[in-house]
Design a protein around this motif. Structure first.
Motif, PDB file in Angstrom:
ATOM      1  N   ALA A 176       0.816  -1.216   0.000  1.00 11.95           N
ATOM      2  CA  ALA A 176       0.000   0.000   0.000  1.00 11.95           C
ATOM      3  C   ALA A 176       0.852   1.270   0.000  1.00 11.95           C
ATOM      4  O   ALA A 176       0.381   2.330  -0.420  1.00 11.95           O
ATOM      5  CB  ALA A 176      -0.928   0.006   1.216  1.00 11.95           C
ATOM      6  N   ASP A 177       2.104   1.194   0.463  1.00  9.18           N
ATOM      7  CA  ASP A 177       2.931   2.400   0.529  1.00  9.18           C
ATOM      8  C   ASP A 177       4.365   2.163   0.067  1.00  9.18           C
ATOM      9  O   ASP A 177       5.283   2.870   0.463  1.00  9.18           O
ATOM     10  CB  ASP A 177       2.946   2.964   1.959  1.00  9.18           C
ATOM     11  N   SER A 178       4.570   1.175  -0.811  1.00  6.57           N
ATOM     12  CA  SER A 178       5.914   0.836  -1.248  1.00  6.57           C
ATOM     13  C   SER A 178       5.927   0.560  -2.751  1.00  6.57           C
ATOM     14  O   SER A 178       5.068  -0.152  -3.262  1.00  6.57           O
ATOM     15  CB  SER A 178       6.429  -0.388  -0.484  1.00  6.57           C
ATOM     16  N   LEU A 179       6.925   1.121  -3.448  1.00  6.55           N
ATOM     17  CA  LEU A 179       7.074   0.984  -4.887  1.00  6.55           C
ATOM     18  C   LEU A 179       8.301   0.158  -5.228  1.00  6.55           C
ATOM     19  O   LEU A 179       9.249   0.081  -4.445  1.00  6.55           O
ATOM     20  CB  LEU A 179       7.258   2.362  -5.541  1.00  6.55           C
ATOM     21  N   ALA A 180       8.305  -0.420  -6.424  1.00  8.95           N
ATOM     22  CA  ALA A 180       9.492  -1.090  -6.951  1.00  8.95           C
ATOM     23  C   ALA A 180       9.803  -0.518  -8.324  1.00  8.95           C
ATOM     24  O   ALA A 180       8.917  -0.182  -9.105  1.00  8.95           O
ATOM     25  CB  ALA A 180       9.280  -2.596  -7.050  1.00  8.95           C
ATOM     26  N   GLY A 181      11.112  -0.392  -8.602  1.00 10.10           N
ATOM     27  CA  GLY A 181      11.553   0.092  -9.896  1.00 10.10           C
ATOM     28  C   GLY A 181      12.966  -0.353 -10.169  1.00 10.10           C
ATOM     29  O   GLY A 181      13.658  -0.864  -9.279  1.00 10.10           O
ATOM     30  N   ALA A 182      13.412  -0.196 -11.406  1.00 12.89           N
ATOM     31  CA  ALA A 182      14.775  -0.543 -11.796  1.00 12.89           C
ATOM     32  C   ALA A 182      15.440   0.703 -12.354  1.00 12.89           C
ATOM     33  O   ALA A 182      14.923   1.318 -13.296  1.00 12.89           O
ATOM     34  CB  ALA A 182      14.773  -1.665 -12.831  1.00 12.89           C
TER      35      ALA A 182
END
Length: 378
Positions: free
Chosen positions: A73-79
């Motif tokens: 709900a409050d965490s993103l993932a990216g590269a």
């Protein structure tokens, strides 16, 4: 005795008349008392979307990589590119208040990543000089499961990976360079750890497959492709997986890869004129959801829609009520989104912007898509 009886009857008649007069002035009304004891009726504005906060994400998480989506709900993932190198990316997790990311692991710039909708796994295609492999990686403990591998230099190519909306199925295209009739969709089931193959017999020689999108039941599938006999046109096909191949049921011109399963029998897609449609395979009914849409994104529960109108550098949010969009409100101005991602609890919307002349959804490796924002809603 008779006098007493007469008086008693007269008294009852008088009481009936009085009660009748009172009843004539009484109106029946049902009052519903909510759990908190409040009786005040909610206004329409309380059903509309209000912006609670806007976060601009650090520029180094915008210009040198791409977002995959939400892991919670409050965490993103990216590269994003590793400082000082050109061939290495870091898979990072960015958590509220979205200022400093946590490195998860390093990946090659040749690795294609796809985050599952529940944020628990990544599907990863990696290539070397000798082999191309597909694996599923747990973001919780880093456990890797190899799904498939193909020798480099052969006639088969692994082109596209896609998760079903419930994160159960991972689909991928395996194309045959010499004979498109031998190309296949493979469907990996995370629950049973099994893979099934379905031949694409109805894809004509010379057609170029762009993407696939599998329904939650693992039976329905949407394709986008360029047809050889319709140059410059993107076509959407819907089909059903029936061992050992796929039966095509519906074909329609569309815009790039903007399509979404609403249920196992219904899907939404964007037409070339900017009309957002819903198609129901049970009765072949085509309905209009919105018009003049440049890009859209439905929440995972299909109850909320974010969209950008054609000709407007703005993002609106509305509630899905059947095939209607109600309580539409602008939540951000000054942007044409190139990517939109709903958080897992549907209270936050990640936006990455592009200039108004750029095409929406141009691909995850485009580093010129503009700044990233998180819109937190009430």
């Amino acid at each position: 005795m008779t006098g007493k009886y007469t008086g008693w009857v007269s008294g009852i008649l008088l009481l009936i008349m009085l009660l009748s007069g009172c009843r004539a002035g009484v109106h029946s009304e049902t009052v519903i008392i909510p759990d908190d004891g409040e009786t005040e009726q909610a206004s329409q504005s309380s059903s509309s979307f209000q912006v609670k906060a806007i976060y601009r994400l650090p520029d180094h998480y915008t210009n040198d990589g791409y977002w995959l989506g939400w892991t919670s709900a409050d965490s993103l993932a990216g590269a994003f590119k590793t400082a000082g190198t050109t061939e290495s990316f870091n898979l990072i997790r960015l958590t509220s208040p979205y200022e400093q990311g946590e490195n998860i692991k390093a990946v090659s710039d040749k690795t294609q990543l796809e985050l599952s909708p529940d944020g628990k796994y990544t599907a990863e295609i990696s290539s070397s000089n000798t082999v191309t492999s597909l694996k599923v990686v747990s973001l919780k403990n880093g456990e890797e499961t190899e799904i498939a591998s193909f020798g480099s230099g052969g006639l088969q190519y692994l082109q596209d990976i896609s998760w079903s909306g419930n994160s159960r199925f991972l689909s991928y295209l395996v194309l045959n360079a010499s004979d498109s009739g031998k190309s296949s969709i493979y469907l990996y089931d995370l629950q049973t750890n099994t893979t099934k193959q379905y031949l694409l017999r109805d894809i004509e020689q010379g057609d170029t497959l762009l993407s696939i999108n599998v329904a939650d039941d693992g039976r329905g599938v949407l394709f986008t492709l360029f047809e050889a006999d319709r140059p410059g046109k993107t076509v959407l096909m819907s089909g059903r997986m029936t061992d050992p191949d796929i039966k095509i049921m519906y074909t329609r011109e569309t815009v790039e890869e903007q399509n979404t399963w609403i249920s196992n029998d219904q899907f939404a897609f964007l037409g070339p004129d900017g009309t957002l449609y819903e198609y129901d395979q049970r009765n072949s009914e085509l309905s209009v959801i919105l018009e003049n849409v440049a890009a859209y994104k439905l929440s995972d529960d299909k109850k909320i829609i974010a969209y950008s109108p054609q000709g407007e550098d703005a993002v609106y949010v509305g509630k899905m009520q059947g095939r209607n969009v109600v309580y539409r409100e602008p939540v951000y101005h000054g942007m044409m989104p190139s990517d939109m991602f709903w958080s897992t609890d549907h209270t936050k919307l990640l936006l990455q912007g592009a200039s108004s002349y750029a095409n929406p959804f141009t691909g995850q490796y485009d580093s010129s898509r503009g700044p990233s924002f998180i819109i937190e809603l009430e």
